[in-house]
Scaffold this motif. Structure first.
Motif, PDB file in Angstrom:
ATOM      1  N   GLU A 136      -9.196 -16.220 -20.908  1.00 20.00           N
ATOM      2  CA  GLU A 136      -8.485 -15.220 -21.707  1.00 20.00           C
ATOM      3  C   GLU A 136      -7.203 -15.774 -22.341  1.00 20.00           C
TER       4      GLU A 136
ATOM      5  N   HIS B  16      -6.914 -14.098 -16.219  1.00 19.42           N
ATOM      6  CA  HIS B  16      -8.145 -14.582 -15.580  1.00 19.42           C
ATOM      7  C   HIS B  16      -9.020 -15.309 -16.605  1.00 19.42           C
TER       8      HIS B  16
ATOM      9  N   HIS C 260      -4.455  -8.664 -22.376  1.00 13.77           N
ATOM     10  CA  HIS C 260      -5.801  -9.173 -22.095  1.00 13.77           C
ATOM     11  C   HIS C 260      -6.550  -9.386 -23.408  1.00 13.77           C
TER      12      HIS C 260
HETATM   13 ZN   LIG Z   1      -8.274  -9.657 -18.841  1.00 13.91          ZN
END
Ligand SMILES: [Zn+2]
Length: 193
Positions: A24, A21, A86
């Motif tokens: 990132e 998302h 992430h």
């Molecule tokens: Zn993330």
């Protein structure tokens, strides 16, 4: 069309995803792209799922938006081992011991150099995986070059993992204290104890 890199062949199958998302991907995609083929089995890499505006993977709306591409990739690949990479700026929020009450997911645990280990979204877990799958999420700081060495080592290890037990042994050997906490969180979260 989301770009996928397939390395190796056969079982076990592993799927590593970055750029889940927002922006990132800037911090995670290069790391995923530089992975080599596993010693045995398959590694499928999605270096950048999306660069569209941030929606949390803990939000149902994620899975009706660009998260649909993620679900499609999981259903097609059917990985035994699933890893999300992430990047974060909010260390305190992710490692907050009250995160389980606030967000419904356990706090992340810092392993080394700002690299955090935790659980994937329970929404995705329920939709796509069973207790037989090994699912893990790593978070790296969005500005800290030092974390690269640690996360590269971890990715390289998971890439060659054949089972959750294999990873647990590694984690406890490398990070006895944090490993115990992370494993206890994982088991409690998935109702395995
Ligand atoms: Zn993330």
């Amino acid at each position: 069309m989301v770009r996928r890199i397939t390395l190796g062949s056969g079982d076990p199958k592993r799927l590593f995803v970055g750029g889940l998302h927002g922006d990132e991907w800037r911090h995670t995609s290069g790391l995923l792209e530089s992975l080599d083929a596993p010693g045995a089995g398959t590694l499928v890499v999605i270096p950048k799922l999306t660069d569209l505006a941030y929606v949390s993977t803990l939000d149902e709306r994620y899975y009706t938006g660009y998260g649909r591409d993620l679900i499609a990739a999981i259903e097609e690949t059917r990985p035994a081992i699933y890893l999300e990479l992430h990047s974060y700026s909010d260390f305190d929020g992710l490692t907050d011991s009250r995160r389980i009450d606030k967000k419904g997911v356990p706090a992340y645990v810092e392993l080394e150099d700002g690299v955090l280990i935790g659980s994937i979204s329970p929404i995705l877990r329920r939709k796509c995986f069973s207790v037989h799958n090994f699912c893990v999420s790593f978070e790296i700081p969005d500005e800290n070059g030092r974390s690269h060495r640690t996360i590269t080592r971890l990715l390289d290890f998971v890439k060659d993992c054949v089972s959750v037990g294999y990873f647990v042994d590694f984690l406890l050997e490398q990070y006895p204290e944090q490993g115990r906490v992370a494993i206890a969180n994982y088991k409690r979260f998935y109702g395995l104890v």
